[in-house]
Design a protein around this motif. Structure first.
Motif: not given
Length: 667
Positions: A96-118
């Motif tokens: 859910g955390l990475s998908k939120e980043n994707m939907q807001k415009g971030l691509l891998p690997p940044v979508c998995g890196w930003h604001n992800n406690a897991f």
């Protein structure tokens, strides 16, 4: 050249899926949110529905096969991000955390890196088998696919190493069967400094010293302890312990599961490894027959969607085997599939030295960077500490611009940003002098085959910050064809008002603040702070035992059902629009997801509620636990609600404002 007999290979691929299904079904009923110190003592399936238990460990890999079938072997991380959006509705933890980043415009690997406690959890190590089966004996290719997979939801985390480790081990298991050689080649593919390497290595060393099974498990638990059951370094060690001490297939997967923590994942991966080594023909009927050949999925209940890949293991095996011949040819793996007899699995010198598996692209990988090949130029955008913009400081980025041509270039750079934003090129270091003013922006010279670093600062007024803020960096190269603009995406931070410490106070005590007031002005004694993610970062406020209040506002364009969470390791009360909404049910370790499942989030600090149309006031009353060595930890999360099923709860919530106060005219 390694020769692989098709019939043997087919048997091993089928064994992989059958073993994966068995281990996952064994461990799934025992999985919990938090690890428990006591071991389990199962020797058979705790729950055995017909066809097994649906498990994301297995069904997500069907999505990746489907992607390969659609796009071909040369898939990219961006392709995988699109598949997440198209086909995966799960929102557990990192999903859910990475998908939120994707939907807001971030691509891998940044979508998995930003604001992800897991990002150190098991979501990606469990998805390794498809890469091994498509690249049997081609460890580097399997590792590359695993890396592309893992960075989407675990960028910068230990889990990237966990999936690479598993993929390499399983790929090698198609051509060799000695467990210690397999473990060594898999370990050689990940950094020795990683916790994943250290956990697996320690489990092996303990075993070779003669340490008993239970003692080895307890040693790993104490050495690599993390309360989150899905913490991957510890689970990779438990997976290894099950293999080392297991007397046969059933005993091995039971021993892995009985170690605890993420029980379905350790059992499923080890079941797959043993299935590859021995093949389906060697798996005990006792464990396999009750499950049959149909993979149970959560497609009908909303976990995955738009699935076209086969779910019958026999058909799945046929498709994977056909596709593997294309994949290995595409990457020039040096694999020859043959119908002629050849050594077990293939031709490989079991006595040869095992050289380290060199993966230079892994050494160069930066979880905070996005690359854009532009033809005339090549650009890499590197975020600083996060991928967010706040109203109290400039966000810093570095663009590494490369000239892949033998001709010097004159370049002018300018920015197109949202209203209320400013972007400034503060430094250009290219060895040919500093930047100069051009007609539309800053000019500089980029030498032939050269590289320059552009340091950029982006600022925004508080009222201009949205949940997703998208701009562009535009490069104009004199005398060269135009190149695409480079996207510049910054997610919106959140704006809070935080009180002083009410020293010595407890959660149920009054602190002189009317907790049921809807504030019309900033409360006295509260200071403004910004957060770049979900972490409230209040530990510095709790020098002593006491209470701290955090006040926040959410502007919603419509009424909507949400899951509000204040995951923390102390205790809290949550007020919504002046009314007490929820309080901590029981003190638990921090588990900061978007809220998912029947016992929302961590089972203690989450509540389903409804946001009003317009402005909503959030007041959080936090009490710390001074006995905790790690100090006070707390997050605030907002998850959406699915109309389909609870498996989708915790979905990203978009199009809300979290940067304005009601007494300001910024809406």
């Amino acid at each position: 050249m390694i020769r692989i007999n098709r019939a043997v290979y087919h048997d091993k691929v089928m064994g992989c899926w059958l073993g994966k299904n068995a281990g996952g079904t064994l461990g799934e009923p025992l999985e919990e949110k938090f690890g428990r110190e006591e071991m389990y003592h199962v020797d058979w399936y705790p729950l055995l529905p017909e066809g097994g238990i649906p498990n994301d460990d297995l069904e997500l890999q069907l999505i990746w096969l489907q992607l390969i079938l659609q796009k071909g072997p040369g898939i990219t991380p961006a392709d995988m991000a699109q598949a997440w959006m198209d086909c995966i509705a799960y929102n557990f933890d990192e999903y859910g955390l990475s998908k939120e980043n994707m939907q807001k415009g971030l691509l891998p690997p940044v979508c998995g890196w930003h604001n992800n406690a897991f990002k150190d959890c098991m979501g990606s190590p469990i998805r390794s088998e498809i890469w091994a089966c498509l690249a049997p004996g081609c460890m580097k290719t399997a590792a590359r696919y695993a890396w592309q997979d893992a960075i989407a939801d675990h960028g910068g985390g230990e889990s990237v190493y966990g999936e690479i480790f598993n993929a390499v081990l399983e790929s090698a298991a198609f051509i060799m069967d000695d467990k210690f050689r397999l473990l060594e080649i898999a370990l050689s593919s990940i950094p020795k400094t990683s916790l994943t390497y250290r956990s697996v290595r320690r489990s092996i060393e303990n075993y070779k010293k003669g340490m008993a099974y239970e003692d080895n498990r307890n040693d790993l638990m104490n050495t690599f302890y993390n309360p989150i059951a899905q913490y991957s370094p510890l689970n990779l060690g438990f997976q290894t312990i099950g293999w080392l001490y297991g007397k046969d297939f059933g005993d091995a997967i039971c021993k892995a599961v009985n170690c605890g923590w993420d029980t379905d994942c350790t059992g499923a991966t080890l079941g797959a490894v043993l299935g590859i080594i021995g093949g389906a023909s060697a798996l005990p009927e006792k464990w396999i027959a009750p499950l049959g050949y149909e993979i149970a999925t959560n497609m009908s209940t909303g976990g995955i969607r738009n699935l076209t890949a086969p779910t019958d293991i026999r058909e799945l095996t046929d498709v994977v085997c056909r596709e593997a011949e294309k994949v290995t040819r595409y990457w020039g793996c040096g694999i020859e599939f043959t119908d002629d007899p050849c050594p077990e699995g293939g031709e490989y010198n079991e006595d040869a030295e095992i050289p380290p598996l060199e993966l230079p692209w892994l050494e160069d990988y930066k979880p905070n960077a996005l690359s854009y090949p532009l033809g005339t130029l090549e650009a890499e955008v590197r975020y600083d500490k996060d991928a967010a913009v706040t109203g109290d400081r400039a966000s810093k980025l570095t663009v590494v611009l490369s000239n892949p041509h033998p001709v010097e270039k004159n370049i002018e750079v300018c920015f197109r940003m949202p209203e209320g934003f400013t972007a400034e090129l503060v430094k250009c270091a290219n060895g040919r002098g500093e930047k100069s003013k051009g007609q539309n922006g800053e000019k500089f010279v980029l030498k032939a085959w050269g590289e320059t670093r552009l340091e950029i600062e982006v600022s925004a007024a508080a009222g201009a910050v949205r949940d997703s803020n998208r701009g562009y960096i535009i490069f104009q190269t004199e005398g060269w064809p135009a190149v695409p603009a480079v996207p510049l995406v910054l997610l919106g931070g959140s704006r809070w008002l935080v009180s002083e410490l009410y020293e010595g106070k407890h959660l149920e005590e009054a602190c002189g603040l009317n907790e049921e007031e809807v504030f019309k002005t900033q409360p006295e004694g509260f200071r403004e702070v910004w957060r770049t993610g979900n972490d409230l970062e209040l530990s510095a406020c709790f020098k002593k035992q006491g209470i701290v209040y955090a006040l926040h506002y959410i502007y919603s364009r419509e009424e909507r059902d949400v899951v509000l969470g204040v995951p923390n390791n102390g205790r809290m009360k949550l007020f919504l629009n002046g009314k007490l909404l929820h309080r901590t049910v029981m003190q638990v370790p921090l588990r900061a997801n978007l809220g998912n499942g029947g016992a929302q989030g961590d089972g203690s600090n989450y509540k389903v509620t409804r946001l009003e149309k317009g402005m909503n006031q959030i007041l959080i009353k936090l009490e710390n636990d001074i006995t905790l060595k790690e100090g006070q930890k707390s997050h605030f999360t907002i998850g959406g609600m699915s109309e389909v099923c609870t498996k989708n709860h915790g979905m990203p919530v978009l199009d809300i404002r979290r940067t304005v106060f009601p007494w300001e005219d910024h809406l």
